[in-house]
Write an enzyme that holds these catalytic residues in place. Structure first.
Site, PDB file in Angstrom:
ATOM      1  N   TYR A 158      34.835  19.965 -55.039  1.00 35.46           N
ATOM      2  CA  TYR A 158      34.088  20.568 -56.139  1.00 35.46           C
ATOM      3  C   TYR A 158      34.707  20.190 -57.490  1.00 35.46           C
ATOM      4  O   TYR A 158      35.609  20.851 -58.004  1.00 35.46           O
ATOM      5  CB  TYR A 158      34.055  22.095 -55.997  1.00 35.46           C
ATOM      6  CG  TYR A 158      33.451  22.582 -54.702  1.00 35.46           C
ATOM      7  CD1 TYR A 158      32.625  21.780 -53.920  1.00 35.46           C
ATOM      8  CD2 TYR A 158      33.714  23.876 -54.245  1.00 35.46           C
ATOM      9  CE1 TYR A 158      32.074  22.235 -52.736  1.00 35.46           C
ATOM     10  CE2 TYR A 158      33.155  24.342 -53.058  1.00 35.46           C
ATOM     11  CZ  TYR A 158      32.347  23.510 -52.305  1.00 35.46           C
ATOM     12  OH  TYR A 158      31.806  23.971 -51.133  1.00 35.46           O
ATOM     13  N   HIS A 181      35.780  20.300 -44.018  1.00 39.08           N
ATOM     14  CA  HIS A 181      34.618  19.966 -44.843  1.00 39.08           C
ATOM     15  C   HIS A 181      33.891  18.722 -44.330  1.00 39.08           C
ATOM     16  O   HIS A 181      34.480  17.662 -44.157  1.00 39.08           O
ATOM     17  CB  HIS A 181      35.085  19.724 -46.281  1.00 39.08           C
ATOM     18  CG  HIS A 181      34.067  20.085 -47.311  1.00 39.08           C
ATOM     19  ND1 HIS A 181      34.331  20.021 -48.658  1.00 39.08           N
ATOM     20  CD2 HIS A 181      32.797  20.528 -47.206  1.00 39.08           C
ATOM     21  CE1 HIS A 181      33.266  20.410 -49.339  1.00 39.08           C
ATOM     22  NE2 HIS A 181      32.313  20.718 -48.465  1.00 39.08           N
TER      23      HIS A 181
END
Length: 203
Positions: free
Chosen positions: A51, A139
């Protein structure tokens, strides 16, 4: 430990937008968002190195630095390592494209090995300014995201209570090659994967 024993409630705050997802988000907007979430009783916060190349973790850490550590649950993710080296051209994020084009320019290394997992956790702890993560998600290990020829639409795995990188010893790269249904089911029954996570192939 089962996931529902770790989470403080059914609602948490995902911090992808804090990494300048889709657009540049001002520090004032970030602060207002995080303050409002805390004031409304949100006590679970999720982030990831992806992010904004660590930007979301840095911003979230600034808020949480003023809060008692035992009063919130914090998670981040492994599978990517943020390097000090700056990206000189466009970066390949697969189907995520230019999702974080407004984030930090640091290079992002895609790596699911044990060594990279430790480095990823160490980096997250530093950016967040904390001494432990309550949950560590893996992830984007789904093969459909990684554009393999054989797609298995599986959800992210989770390692509850990974407080120190030394506790992560398994080579996570194997998880994205071909996850046997039986092995995935065992992870789910052991509480290491969300009970809502679908099994490969829909089994």
């Amino acid at each position: 430990m089962a996931l529902d024993h770790v989470l403080p409630g059914r609602i948490g705050l995902g911090t992808a937008p804090l990494g300048n997802m889709f657009r540049a988000v001002s520090d004032e907007e970030v602060s207002a968002t995080l303050d409002a979430a805390w004031d409304q009783g949100i006590r679970y916060y999720d982030s990831a190195p992806l992010y904004g190349a660590g930007l979301a973790e840095i911003r979230l850490g600034e808020l949480l630095s003023h809060k008692p550590r035992d009063e919130f649950v914090l998670s981040s993710k492994v599978g990517r390592v943020i390097l000090d080296e700056v990206e000189s051209g466009g970066r390949d994020l697969g189907d995520k494209g230019d999702l974080f084009a407004h984030g930090r320019p640091n290079k992002i290394l895609h790596d699911w090995t044990a060594d990279a997992t430790e480095r990823s956790i160490e980096g997250s702890l530093e950016r967040l300014g904390v001494d432990r993560l309550d949950i560590v998600w893996v992830h984007d290990i789904a093969q459909d995201f990684l554009q393999f020829s054989r797609a298995h639409p599986v959800s992210d795995a989770v390692i509850p209570g990974a407080t120190k990188p030394s506790r992560i010893s398994e080579d996570l790269a194997a998880l994205r090659e071909d996850i046997p249904v039986g092995f995935w089911r065992e992870l789910r029954e052991a509480g290491l994967v969300s009970p809502l996570a679908p099994l490969p192939g829909g089994a």
